[in-house]
Structures are given as structure tokens and as C-alpha cells.
Design an enzyme around this catalytic site. Sequence first.
Site, PDB file in Angstrom:
ATOM      1  N   LYS A  65      -1.608  12.911   0.468  1.00 44.24           N
ATOM      2  CA  LYS A  65      -0.970  11.899   1.622  1.00 44.24           C
ATOM      3  C   LYS A  65       0.078  12.958   2.550  1.00 44.24           C
ATOM      4  CE  LYS A  65      -2.003   7.896  -0.755  1.00 44.24           C
ATOM      5  NZ  LYS A  65      -1.879   6.802  -1.804  1.00 44.24           N
ATOM      6  N   GLN A 109       3.041   4.037  -4.700  1.00 48.36           N
ATOM      7  CA  GLN A 109       1.923   4.849  -5.293  1.00 48.36           C
ATOM      8  C   GLN A 109       1.491   3.880  -6.632  1.00 48.36           C
ATOM      9  OE1 GLN A 109      -0.174   7.174  -3.971  1.00 48.36           O
ATOM     10  NE2 GLN A 109      -1.482   6.482  -5.913  1.00 48.36           N
ATOM     11  N   ASP A 132      -0.194  -0.037   2.874  1.00 46.40           N
ATOM     12  CA  ASP A 132      -1.257  -0.128   2.235  1.00 46.40           C
ATOM     13  C   ASP A 132      -1.870  -1.387   2.511  1.00 46.40           C
ATOM     14  OD1 ASP A 132      -1.933   2.023   0.765  1.00 46.40           O
ATOM     15  OD2 ASP A 132      -0.756   1.480  -0.853  1.00 46.40           O
TER      16      ASP A 132
END
Length: 296
Positions: A65, A109, A132
Site C-alpha cells: 500500500k 490493517q 476501507d
Amino acid sequence: MGAPRPAAFGILPSPMIIDGKLIAAKVRSEVAEAVRALGAVGIAPGLAVVRVGEDPASAIYVRGKRKDCEEVGIRSVEHHLPATTSQADLLALVAQLNADPTIHGILVQLPLPKHLDERTVLDAIDPRKDADGFHPFNVGALSIGIPGTPRPCTPAGVMRLLEEAKVDPKGKRALVVGRSNIVGKPMAAMLLEKHATVTIAHSRTQDLAAEVARADILVAAIGKAELVRGDWIREGAVVIDVGMNRLEDGRLVGDVEYAPAARRASAITPVPGGVGPMTRAMLLVNTIELARARAR
Ligand code: NDP
């Protein structure tokens, strides 16, 4: 990536291979352009990635990322906390990032170490910074059709793959196998939004083969290597394989038995190189959209 060739003399045409790597590269170049445009009005999009502990897969994902962000010019800030971090300390960091005007997107995460409650942590992210798209507000927004809210990256990437492959879900029978909050359920909502007739299958579905055989569009998000047999696929169906399963011999395979499925499908995503690269690319899109929304 042209249209599939018509069947001739009873020989099935080879399917269109939907190239996720190529399409993700196109998405990244669009994002880089958007970053330049935001820069011109004084906005430098910033993504904060929070990682807790030493999960090796998470370390790889986060590195990927960061590399993607560098490529497109998004400023990324990684907060790596020890595995012993308390829930209170993690929530304090999220609150600090929520209040930081230089941060437009926040990603925690997953998975988190067992003593931390993922739902509480995800819910603490400001929905306007939810890179997200997992916050209940944004899940609800997708469900009732509020535009302009961040969407979970994997199904959003699948929708872009379908668009690039010129597959219009309208009126098609779409089957989503899997009902997770991060893939299956939002995938079904997005296909429904595009007017597909959507069925969701899961581990208690009685006759998966029969469901697959009816589907014009199949999205498999199960996590079981080649569970969907190639000969279940309806002839001419579009097959999107989200699954990523590592076999004992080290090979990475999807949830669909690729070679026989490809003989029946009109279009299919490979594993690797299909959905995976798109998930990463859509995180960048979400970050840009969040920065734009703030600018407005
Ligand atoms: P989950 O484990 O959260 O969900 C799996 C789903 O599959 C569940 O809904 C489960 O049903 C269903 N399922 C399990 N067994 C069967 C069966 N025999 N028949 C029908 N359905 C079944 O997984 P995720 O949604 O997180 O991920 C799915 C796959 O996609 C994994 O391989 C993962 O690695 C991959 N993935 C890939 C990404 C990418 O970028 N390419 C991103 C995210 C995930 P039930 O609800 O009844 O238990």
C-alpha cells in the site's frame, strides 16, 4: 482486451481474460492525475495506515500500500504499534488521526491481535476518513444508495473490472458466493445497484452447483481452493474469482477451477492478476475521493 469472439462451428471461443494488473495500472494513473489536480488547489491527499503487531501477511500488504501511494503521489504515514498495544491506546491513535487535518483516509490493517476488538476500532474511525469503507455509516450508505461514500475496495474493484470488460450487470443473474462484510455482502449490494438479479450463496446453500449453473455473472469469494468446479459454470458466463488460496506446493489459486471454467466462460479473471491488484488500486481511489469530499 477486446470483446469475446463469437462461437463458430461449435467450437467455444476462448474467453476474454480480464487483466486486473493492466486495469489497476490504469486506475493508478487516473489517481496520479487526480493527485496533481488536488495539488493545484493546495490539497495533498494523506493516508494513515495503522498496523498492530507482527502479522507477516499484514506487513506485506502494508508495504504494498505504501509503494502504491508513493507511485501516485499520495502521502502515506504508517503507524506500527507493538502487539501488546491496549485498546485504549489504539483508540487514542484513531482519535488523533480523526482530528489531523493532513490525513484524509485512515486504514486499520486487519486482523488485529486477539485482545483488540476490531469492530470497536473500525467504528471509531471518522466515517469521512474511512478508507476501507467498513464503517457502519458507509455500509448503510451503500445499502440505501447514498452516493459519494467510500466503498469496500475489493467489490469496488470487481465493479471496475466488469465495467472495463464492458459487462453490464443490468438484468443479468448474478451469483455471489460468500457473504462476508468485506467482500460478499457489499458485492451483492453493488451488483443490485447496477440492476442485476442477485443471489447470495454461502456455506449453508443446499445446491451450489445448481446456483452456479444459473448465473450469468459469478463472483466467488469463499477462500476454498477451486471449490467451484469448472463444469458447473454456465456457458458464456462472466467469472470473477476473488479467492486467493495458497496450495501446499506454493501455487496461488482461486476459488474457481480455472482451466475448465475458462473453457465455458465468456470472460474470466485470473488468480493471481485479477481482483487482487484492483483491491489495492481502489484504496487509492477511496483516499482521493475522501480528500475531494473534504475539499468540497
Ligand atoms: P470469509 O471467510 O470472511 O467468508 C467466506 C465466505 O464463504 C463465507 O460467507 C462462507 O459462508 C462462504 N463459504 C465457505 N464455505 C463455503 C461453501 N462450501 N459453499 C459456499 N460458501 C461457502 O472470507 P472473505 O470474504 O474475507 O474472503 C474470501 C476469499 O477472498 C478468500 O480467499 C480471501 O483470501 C479472498 N480475498 C481476496 C481479496 C483480493 O483482493 N483478491 C480481498 C479479500 C479477500 P458462511 O458465511 O456461511 O460461513
